[in-house]
Scaffold this active site. Structure first.
Site, PDB file in Angstrom:
ATOM      1  N   LYS A   1      -1.253   4.335   4.248  1.00 43.89           N
ATOM      2  CA  LYS A   1      -0.992   3.788   2.919  1.00 43.89           C
ATOM      3  C   LYS A   1       0.002   4.684   2.168  1.00 43.89           C
ATOM      4  CE  LYS A   1      -4.875   0.841   3.297  1.00 43.89           C
ATOM      5  NZ  LYS A   1      -6.265   0.876   3.695  1.00 43.89           N
TER       6      LYS A   1
ATOM      7  N   HIS B   1     -15.377  -1.132   2.612  1.00 45.11           N
ATOM      8  CA  HIS B   1     -14.385  -1.781   3.486  1.00 45.11           C
ATOM      9  C   HIS B   1     -14.995  -2.253   4.815  1.00 45.11           C
ATOM     10  CE1 HIS B   1     -10.673  -1.663   6.094  1.00 45.11           C
ATOM     11  NE2 HIS B   1     -10.155  -2.199   4.993  1.00 45.11           N
TER      12      HIS B   1
ATOM     13  N   ASP C   1     -14.579   7.650   1.916  1.00 49.89           N
ATOM     14  CA  ASP C   1     -13.307   7.144   2.444  1.00 49.89           C
ATOM     15  C   ASP C   1     -12.274   7.117   1.308  1.00 49.89           C
ATOM     16  OD1 ASP C   1     -11.184   5.628   3.376  1.00 49.89           O
ATOM     17  OD2 ASP C   1     -12.439   4.141   4.389  1.00 49.89           O
TER      18      ASP C   1
ATOM     19  N   HIS D   1      -7.438   4.758  -0.340  1.00 50.96           N
ATOM     20  CA  HIS D   1      -6.544   4.335  -1.422  1.00 50.96           C
ATOM     21  C   HIS D   1      -6.281   5.440  -2.442  1.00 50.96           C
ATOM     22  CE1 HIS D   1      -6.415   0.220  -0.084  1.00 50.96           C
ATOM     23  NE2 HIS D   1      -7.686   0.360   0.214  1.00 50.96           N
TER      24      HIS D   1
ATOM     25  N   GLU E   1     -16.419   4.308  -0.627  1.00 51.77           N
ATOM     26  CA  GLU E   1     -14.993   4.559  -0.792  1.00 51.77           C
ATOM     27  C   GLU E   1     -14.848   5.376  -2.061  1.00 51.77           C
ATOM     28  OE1 GLU E   1     -12.594   0.870  -0.583  1.00 51.77           O
ATOM     29  OE2 GLU E   1     -14.064   0.183   0.877  1.00 51.77           O
TER      30      GLU E   1
ATOM     31  N   ASN F   1       0.825  -1.211   0.000  1.00 49.97           N
ATOM     32  CA  ASN F   1       0.000   0.000   0.000  1.00 49.97           C
ATOM     33  C   ASN F   1       0.861   1.264   0.000  1.00 49.97           C
ATOM     34  OD1 ASN F   1      -2.422  -1.438   0.165  1.00 49.97           O
ATOM     35  ND2 ASN F   1      -2.343  -1.501   2.396  1.00 49.97           N
TER      36      ASN F   1
ATOM     37  N   SER G   1     -11.005  -0.729  -2.638  1.00 56.35           N
ATOM     38  CA  SER G   1      -9.740  -1.357  -2.262  1.00 56.35           C
ATOM     39  C   SER G   1      -9.473  -2.670  -2.974  1.00 56.35           C
ATOM     40  CB  SER G   1      -9.689  -1.565  -0.751  1.00 56.35           C
ATOM     41  OG  SER G   1     -10.833  -2.248  -0.303  1.00 56.35           O
TER      42      SER G   1
HETATM   43  C1  LIG Z   1      -6.976   0.358   4.902  1.00 59.01           C
HETATM   44  C2  LIG Z   1      -8.350   0.922   4.922  1.00 59.01           C
HETATM   45  C3  LIG Z   1      -8.891   1.460   6.089  1.00 59.01           C
HETATM   46  C4  LIG Z   1      -8.190   1.345   7.407  1.00 59.01           C
HETATM   47  O1  LIG Z   1      -7.212   2.311   7.567  1.00 59.01           O
HETATM   48  P1  LIG Z   1      -6.069   2.041   8.628  1.00 59.01           P
HETATM   49  O2  LIG Z   1      -5.439   3.365   8.810  1.00 59.01           O
HETATM   50  O3  LIG Z   1      -5.166   1.007   8.048  1.00 59.01           O
HETATM   51  O4  LIG Z   1      -6.736   1.547   9.876  1.00 59.01           O
HETATM   52  C5  LIG Z   1     -10.108   2.083   6.018  1.00 59.01           C
HETATM   53  N1  LIG Z   1     -10.797   2.141   4.869  1.00 59.01           N
HETATM   54  C6  LIG Z   1     -10.330   1.598   3.729  1.00 59.01           C
HETATM   55  C7  LIG Z   1     -11.129   1.702   2.489  1.00 59.01           C
HETATM   56  C8  LIG Z   1      -9.088   0.964   3.726  1.00 59.01           C
HETATM   57  O5  LIG Z   1      -8.635   0.402   2.612  1.00 59.01           O
END
Ligand SMILES: *Cc1c(COP(=O)(O)O)cnc(C)c1O
Length: 387
Positions: free
Chosen positions: A241, A133, A207, A210, A177, A45, A181
């Protein structure tokens, strides 16, 4: 005996090809060493390649010299765990996103399981994309809200749900998102924002886990690329990430920030991130706008890999740096991943329940520190695999 349930469950998982284990790994920049084998990491990531950039780490340490920030906050921010660097970073975030306020969290997982239960109640309907997610699903489950899912990126399905339900609820929160992901495709943010105009009780939660760092002119994500940062009520992203750190942010209106400080349990009841860690996130985020070269390189690599898979007749939902190679069957996916690992590529099988049944895949993710030659060699290897 009391352990029987657990051993039986694990045996079942093994039979289904879904048994998970934590691997022993060593890291050498963009390579990973496992069981004595050095492999190019195709599952990282670390999209911008910042995590293994020694120069950045040296610059960061030199900046503070003997005066390193604290290695622990020792407390929640609401008690004694509040340090200056936290609010400085929040101001920087708010300024860069050109929004009223920002709030930091310990991780993206904390953000997603904390914000939704705080802002939703019994009179709230949460409508989420089918593929969001696990952390978002957990947040929704922890909330008192009613919950419906719409088919992945199906705006007509979402429109039908909203038309039918919007009068029954005080508030509706659409959750998505930006870059998904597991498929690497993007949400139609413009269509989602249009619903906010159509229905006055709709809010939007996006969110960007990514996309932050990777998309947008200055790396602020898909919302920047589409010019709609101001239209998103809850804009969330993680530092774990592309930003090569740990923690997460929300950018929002001031009133939402004030509200969460009063109501969000993972913020109130968990020790804040170490100031050292927040200072590192700040240091990297501060330079994000200037990293156009790695962003462009990553976009070129991604385009090339997607096209290569399309040429091999593979189903290709992705339009980003996350490129799934969908095989379907669990065992075949595991076998293919092992085979690619034997040839020096750290590819990992992704199986249900992480992805829908029958869509097991190798999730290829590219990083900006890969060279075009390295990718070309990988594609040759993949071609031999698919034949
Ligand atoms: C990785 C991820 C998270 C979690 O984030 P962290 O900081 O690793 O806890 C949340 N939402 C999505 C879409 C992710 O891919």
């Amino acid at each position: 005996m009391t352990l029987k349930f657990f051993t039986e469950t694990l045996e079942q998982l093994q039979q289904q090809g879904q048994f998970r284990q934590i691997p022993h790994l060593q890291h050498q920049g963009k390579w990973i060493v496992r069981d004595g084998r050095k492999m190019l990491n195709m599952s990282s990531n670390d999209y911008l390649g910042l995590a293994s950039n020694d120069l950045l780490q040296q610059q960061f340490l030199q900046k503070f010299a003997e005066n390193l920030p604290h290695f622990t906050s020792s407390s929640s921010r609401l008690l004694t765990g509040s340090f200056e660097i936290y609010s400085q970073f929040e101001q920087l975030l708010a300024q860069r996103f050109q929004r009223q306020a920002a709030l930091l969290f310990n991780s993206g997982y904390h953000a997603n399981i904390g914000i939704l239960p705080a802002v939703a109640n019994k009179k709230t309907l949460i409508v989420a994309d089918k593929l969001v997610h696990a952390s978002l699903i957990d947040g929704i489950r922890l909330s008192e809200a009613e919950f419906v899912r719409y088919r992945h990126n199906d705006m007509q399905h979402l429109a039908d749900i909203l038309a039918k339900k919007h009068r029954t609820f005080e508030r509706i929160i659409i959750v998505t998102e930006s870059v998904f992901s597991m498929d690497g495709d993007c949400a139609d943010l413009s269509a989602l924002i249009a619903f906010k105009c159509q229905f006055d009780n709709v809010m939007l939660y996006v969110d960007e886990a990514h996309a932050i760092g990777v998309l947008g002119e200055t790396g602020l994500g898909l919302a920047e690329q589409l010019g709609c940062i101001a239209d998103i009520d809850f804009l969330v992203g993680t530092f774990g990430k592309a930003l090569a750190s740990m923690g997460a942010y929300l950018v929002c209106e001031q009133v939402i920030r004030d509200y969460l400080v009063n109501k969000m349990r993972p913020l109130i009841f968990s020790t804040a991130l170490p100031p050292f860690n927040v200072a590192w996130s700040y240091f990297l985020f501060d330079q994000l706008h200037a990293l156009t070269q790695p962003r462009q390189h990553l976009a070129q690599l991604s385009q090339h890999l997607r096209q290569a898979l399309v040429d091999m007749q593979c189903e290709m939902p992705s339009s980003t740096h996350i490129v799934p190679y969908i095989l379907g069957d669990n065992h075949l996916t595991v076998k293919t991943a092992q085979h690619l690992q034997q040839q020096g590529y750290y590819c990992l099988p992704i199986r249900p329940p992480t992805v829908p049944k029958g869509t097991s895949r190798i999730r290829l993710s590219l990083t900006a520190d890969m060279t075009a030659e390295e990718l070309e060699q990988f594609i040759d290897c993949l071609r031999r695999e698919i034949k």
